[in-house]
Design an enzyme around this catalytic site. Sequence first.
Site, mmCIF file in Angstrom:
data_model
loop_
_atom_site.group_PDB
_atom_site.id
_atom_site.type_symbol
_atom_site.label_atom_id
_atom_site.label_comp_id
_atom_site.label_asym_id
_atom_site.label_seq_id
_atom_site.Cartn_x
_atom_site.Cartn_y
_atom_site.Cartn_z
ATOM 1 N N ARG A 180 8.392 -9.092 14.851
ATOM 2 C CA ARG A 180 8.752 -7.718 14.484
ATOM 3 C C ARG A 180 7.819 -6.763 15.198
ATOM 4 O O ARG A 180 6.612 -7.018 15.286
ATOM 5 C CB ARG A 180 8.613 -7.549 12.966
ATOM 6 C CG ARG A 180 8.846 -6.111 12.483
ATOM 7 C CD ARG A 180 8.737 -6.027 10.956
ATOM 8 N NE ARG A 180 8.570 -4.656 10.522
ATOM 9 C CZ ARG A 180 9.578 -3.835 10.240
ATOM 10 N NH1 ARG A 180 10.820 -4.238 10.347
ATOM 11 N NH2 ARG A 180 9.339 -2.594 9.848
ATOM 12 N N HIS A 191 0.846 -1.200 0.000
ATOM 13 C CA HIS A 191 0.000 0.000 0.000
ATOM 14 C C HIS A 191 0.875 1.240 0.000
ATOM 15 O O HIS A 191 2.085 1.155 0.225
ATOM 16 C CB HIS A 191 -0.901 0.027 1.246
ATOM 17 C CG HIS A 191 -0.125 0.173 2.517
ATOM 18 N ND1 HIS A 191 0.583 -0.867 3.075
ATOM 19 C CD2 HIS A 191 0.109 1.236 3.324
ATOM 20 C CE1 HIS A 191 1.205 -0.463 4.173
ATOM 21 N NE2 HIS A 191 0.938 0.825 4.352
ATOM 22 N N ASP A 210 0.927 5.037 2.059
ATOM 23 C CA ASP A 210 0.287 5.704 3.188
ATOM 24 C C ASP A 210 -0.424 6.953 2.665
ATOM 25 O O ASP A 210 0.125 7.682 1.844
ATOM 26 C CB ASP A 210 1.331 6.092 4.254
ATOM 27 C CG ASP A 210 1.948 4.863 4.924
ATOM 28 O OD1 ASP A 210 1.353 3.771 4.839
ATOM 29 O OD2 ASP A 210 3.023 5.010 5.536
HETATM 30 C C1 LIG Z 1 -7.315 -0.769 4.099
HETATM 31 C C2 LIG Z 1 -7.150 0.297 4.857
HETATM 32 C C3 LIG Z 1 -6.372 0.349 6.153
HETATM 33 C C4 LIG Z 1 -6.141 1.815 6.299
HETATM 34 C C5 LIG Z 1 -7.431 2.379 5.836
HETATM 35 C C6 LIG Z 1 -7.654 1.634 4.517
HETATM 36 C C7 LIG Z 1 -6.730 2.269 3.466
HETATM 37 C C8 LIG Z 1 -5.504 2.915 4.084
HETATM 38 C C9 LIG Z 1 -4.997 2.177 5.317
HETATM 39 C C10 LIG Z 1 -4.051 2.999 6.129
HETATM 40 C C11 LIG Z 1 -2.609 2.777 5.767
HETATM 41 C C12 LIG Z 1 -1.732 3.636 6.646
HETATM 42 C C13 LIG Z 1 -2.144 3.691 8.087
HETATM 43 C C14 LIG Z 1 -3.638 3.795 8.265
HETATM 44 C C15 LIG Z 1 -3.976 3.966 9.724
HETATM 45 C C16 LIG Z 1 -4.145 4.881 7.402
HETATM 46 O O1 LIG Z 1 -4.282 6.013 7.715
HETATM 47 O O2 LIG Z 1 -4.392 4.389 6.144
HETATM 48 C C17 LIG Z 1 -4.242 2.602 7.574
HETATM 49 C C18 LIG Z 1 -5.718 2.348 7.676
HETATM 50 C C19 LIG Z 1 -6.084 1.404 8.804
HETATM 51 O O3 LIG Z 1 -5.331 0.528 9.129
HETATM 52 O O4 LIG Z 1 -7.150 1.578 9.376
HETATM 53 O O1 LIG Z 2 4.812 -2.326 10.429
HETATM 54 C C1 LIG Z 2 5.558 -1.845 9.593
HETATM 55 O O2 LIG Z 2 6.763 -1.995 9.613
HETATM 56 C C2 LIG Z 2 4.965 -0.996 8.482
HETATM 57 C C3 LIG Z 2 3.466 -1.050 8.455
HETATM 58 C C4 LIG Z 2 2.858 -0.034 7.561
HETATM 59 O O3 LIG Z 2 3.282 0.184 6.467
HETATM 60 C C5 LIG Z 2 1.699 0.727 8.051
HETATM 61 O O4 LIG Z 2 1.266 0.492 9.195
HETATM 62 O O5 LIG Z 2 1.216 1.593 7.300
HETATM 63 FE FE LIG Z 3 2.284 1.920 5.569
#
Ligand SMILES: C=C1C[C@]23C[C@H]1CC[C@H]2[C@@]12CCC[C@@](C)(C(=O)O1)[C@H]2[C@@H]3C(=O)O
Ligand SMILES: O=C(O)CCC(=O)C(=O)O
Ligand SMILES: [Fe+2]
Length: 328
Positions: free
Chosen positions: A268, A201, A203
């Site tokens: 991890r 993915h 961010d």
């Molecule tokens: C499939 C997912 C999981 C999301 C929402 C959606 C798309 C983007 C993902 C993330 C990815 C990065 C951290 C997070 C906290 C964010 O801001 O976007 C994640 C979130 C979640 O884990 O809830």
């Molecule tokens: O856990 C990690 O090292 C990265 C996970 C990640 O990419 C995320 O939480 O968006």
């Molecule tokens: Fe990430």
Amino acid sequence: MVLLSKPSSEQYTYVRNNMPITFSSSIPLVDLSKPDANSLIVKACEDFGFFKVINHGIPLEPMSQLESQAFKFFSLPQSEKDKAGPANPFGYGNKRIGLNGDVGWIEYLLLTTNQEHNFSLHGNDINKFRCLLKDYKSAMRKMACEILDLMAEGLKIQPKNVFSKLVMDKESDSVFRVNHYPACPELAINSGENLIGFGEHTDPQIISILRSNNTSGFQISLRDGSWISVPPDHSSFFINVGDSLQVMTNGRFKSVRHRVLANGIDPRLSMIYFCGPPLSEKIAPLPSLMKGKESLYKEFTWFEYKNSTYGSRLADNRLGNYERIAAS
Ligand SMILES: C=C1C[C@]23C[C@H]1CC[C@H]2[C@@]12CCC[C@@](C)(C(=O)O1)[C@H]2[C@@H]3C(=O)O
Ligand SMILES: O=C(O)CCC(=O)C(=O)O
Ligand SMILES: [Fe+2]
């Protein structure tokens, strides 16, 4: 890649990955104490959307203590951890990521950054855990601002705080995440195989600051689509360019695709500070970076983008929906 269906009551299907793993020594390195940090940051964001930071001035000891507290939380019985869940939007989550069927070999805590969470983390050391979390989050916010100011300097744009002000804003929608990829005895038998811990993915925010224990597993995707493993380093930080920064630089910086493979042997533990703007903030290219060009993106607020991410799958190209198709 083969699909592994877990027998017994677990209905999850994990993707096993047995592609050879290439460790890379070519990951951009930024020494925050050196005067060329600003230009190196810009180059790294253009070429990789990713870099490693050293000489950041953040002491290791409190980070190690926070790490131990987190390990302690994740070693509680499942029923105890579940009391802090679901991670919807904040709290403990297990295997499921997001709302649309993504799963991984992972459990995590998703936390706010501007208030203390009201769910119980665990009995004994709860105050210590809370205190370490609070200090760590403020150290991350401070470092994020330093890095974002260097970025603006390197891009030669004014004012210097164009990016950092979004993170300093008291309405900043930043998120903190603690990820645990447990050992998996069943998997460890077949050495050389990996499970997807966190699927690929980008961010969605501006930048994310990642710190992990010394366990490998984090990979980034290069511009040619190949994956490289980032050698772990518990004393450094790793910075991801997020989708919002890609848009604010009108595509000059690209958000980095990344994922985590779990090896099943070494657990991890990673902590990530996601720097988000206020919900009402318009995410659009900075005029000073347009140089007479058109915006590559339709206008949207962080609120709209964040909502759209919750309707997507992890691997989706979420920015795709906001790209402006050039008139031909
Ligand atoms: C499939 C997912 C999981 C999301 C929402 C959606 C798309 C983007 C993902 C993330 C990815 C990065 C951290 C997070 C906290 C964010 O801001 O976007 C994640 C979130 C979640 O884990 O809830
Ligand atoms: O856990 C990690 O090292 C990265 C996970 C990640 O990419 C995320 O939480 O968006
Ligand atoms: Fe990430």
